[in-house]
Structures are given as C-alpha cells and as structure tokens.
Design an enzyme around this catalytic site. Structure first.
Site, PDB file in Angstrom:
ATOM      1  N   LYS A  10       0.745  -1.437  -0.072  1.00  0.00           N
ATOM      2  CA  LYS A  10      -0.108   0.171   0.110  1.00  0.00           C
ATOM      3  C   LYS A  10       0.705   1.420  -0.354  1.00  0.00           C
ATOM      4  CE  LYS A  10      -2.399  -0.491   4.098  1.00  0.00           C
ATOM      5  NZ  LYS A  10      -1.705  -2.201   4.086  1.00  0.00           N
ATOM      6  N   ARG A  70     -10.015   0.628   8.306  1.00  0.00           N
ATOM      7  CA  ARG A  70      -9.499  -0.993   8.613  1.00  0.00           C
ATOM      8  C   ARG A  70     -10.726  -1.808   9.129  1.00  0.00           C
ATOM      9  NH1 ARG A  70      -3.485  -0.611  10.691  1.00  0.00           N
ATOM     10  NH2 ARG A  70      -2.702  -0.797   7.918  1.00  0.00           N
ATOM     11  N   ARG A  73      11.975  -6.505   6.020  1.00  0.00           N
ATOM     12  CA  ARG A  73      12.428  -5.104   6.440  1.00  0.00           C
ATOM     13  C   ARG A  73      13.357  -4.674   7.099  1.00  0.00           C
ATOM     14  NH1 ARG A  73       6.093  -3.671   5.258  1.00  0.00           N
ATOM     15  NH2 ARG A  73       6.119  -3.676   7.382  1.00  0.00           N
ATOM     16  N   ARG A 131      -1.035 -10.076  13.607  1.00  0.00           N
ATOM     17  CA  ARG A 131      -1.164  -9.259  12.693  1.00  0.00           C
ATOM     18  C   ARG A 131      -2.241  -9.520  11.396  1.00  0.00           C
ATOM     19  NH1 ARG A 131       3.544  -5.806  11.106  1.00  0.00           N
ATOM     20  NH2 ARG A 131       2.307  -4.644   9.554  1.00  0.00           N
ATOM     21  N   ARG A 162      11.849  -3.502  12.653  1.00  0.00           N
ATOM     22  CA  ARG A 162      10.559  -3.414  14.087  1.00  0.00           C
ATOM     23  C   ARG A 162       9.667  -4.708  14.464  1.00  0.00           C
ATOM     24  NH1 ARG A 162       7.485  -0.030   9.445  1.00  0.00           N
ATOM     25  NH2 ARG A 162       6.242  -1.358  10.277  1.00  0.00           N
TER      26      ARG A 162
END
Length: 215
Positions: free
Chosen positions: A13, A88, A123, A167, A156
């Site tokens: 996104k 969301r 990431r 998640r 993170r």
C-alpha cells in the site's frame, strides 16, 4: 480524486500510494506513518501506541480517527487525498460516512500469506529518515547500515514473524466486513471498487492502478 487503499500489512500500500501521490499531486495520508511518527517523538499518544503494537494488537479506532480527522483538515487535501491503511474497521468506515468524506475509488491490494511474511520480516528501517530496505529485494550497500548516514538499521517489533502472524489474523477478522461493505457500495451506489493482486512486480502493479484511475 479521493482514493482509499486497503490491504493487509506487506501488500504494498505504501509503495503504490507514493506513485499515485507523485502522478496526481495529492497527499498520501498513511495511518502507519502517523503512528510511527508519534512513537518516534515519544509523546503520550506515541507511548500508548507502542504498548499496543508490542502486544501485536491493532491501534484503537478512537486514536486513529482522531489522527485522520486532524490530517484531512489541512489545505493540501482540498483537491483529494490517498487514505493508506484507513479505514480498517466498519467503525472507521462509518466515521468517514458520518463526516461526509466521499471516496471515489477503493483499491484493495491482495497477496498470498507466505509472500506477506517474506516481505515484512525482511524489512529493515532507518527510523530518523523513514528509509526502508529489504534484505532480499532492496538490501543496503552495507549490511544493517543506512546508505546515507551509515547508522544502524532496525527490524521493527511489529515486523517480527510472530507479530506479523497475529496482525494478519487480526486484520482478516476485523477487515472482512469492511470489504463486504464496499462491495455492497459498489452494487448500490456505484463506488469504484477494484481488487489488485500485488504478487507481480511493483511497476506492473503501478501500471494496473493507473489504468483503473482513468475509468
């Protein structure tokens, strides 16, 4: 042009929002960026957000809606905007409707589960600048170091695999009714809703979105 980008974490996104922003000269409003900014500045809201994320949970509707409300009042949103990662939940969707915030396009980015895990867990982030790397797809010149400052890159906490799985499960459970809502809006009110598979290259997805936005 008011665009809503939907999709689970890791579906691209943020990347596609930046392309749209550059082409159509409208601001990208990313709830993720706003949340991380508050965490980095270590204000009261940021502390609350960090505690929630550490548990692998989603931030409350109240916190996110307040951040969105303040952002869309700014002058640069006059001619349109891109909502990246909001709404969301149905509650957040009703917030848009209640405040008469019209959406022209709803674009849902989809990606297989295993591909999401690979994308997110790889990431690496340079927190001060927001630069994002990936150990496989976009590695830094020197392992674990930012290309510009040479400062240490981090993973993170919400990019750890255990957190990612929580998640994704939470996203699916909460967001499914939202997808149904917009599919119904497409039938009843003619809202332009499209599902886009992002398993292909970033540039091919970009081209597909550009074709959609011409409609």
């Amino acid at each position: 042009m008011r665009i809503l980008l939907l999709g689970a974490p890791g579906t691209g996104k943020g990347t596609q929002a930046k392309f749209i922003k550059q082409k159509y000269k409208i601001p990208q409003i990313s709830t993720g960026d706003m949340l991380r900014e508050n965490i980095y500045t270590k204000n009261k809201i940021g502390e609350d957000i960090q505690k929630i994320i550490k548990k692998g949970n989603l931030v409350s509707d109240e916190i996110v809606c307040n951040l969105i409300h303040d952002r869309i009042q700014k002058k640069d949103c006059k001619n349109g905007f891109i909502l990246d990662g909001f709404p969301r939940t149905l509650e957040q969707c009703f917030y848009l409707s209640k405040n008469k915030i019209k959406i022209d396009y709803v674009l849902e980015l989809i990606l297989p589960y295993e591909s999401i895990l690979e994308r997110i867990s790889g990431r690496r982030i340079h927190i001060p600048s927001g630069r994002v790397y990936h150990v496989k797809f976009n590695p830094p010149k020197i392992k674990d170091q930012d290309d510009v400052t040479k400062e240490l890159l981090i993973t993170r906490e919400d990019d750890q695999k255990a957190s990612i799985k929580r998640r994704l499960e939470e996203y699916k459970k909460i967001t499914y009714p939202l997808i149904e809502y917009y599919l119904n809006e497409k039938k009843i009110n003619g809202i332009k809703f499209f599902q886009i598979n992002t398993i292909n290259s970033v540039l091919s997805v970009k081209k597909k979105i550009e074709e959609i936005l011409k409609q």
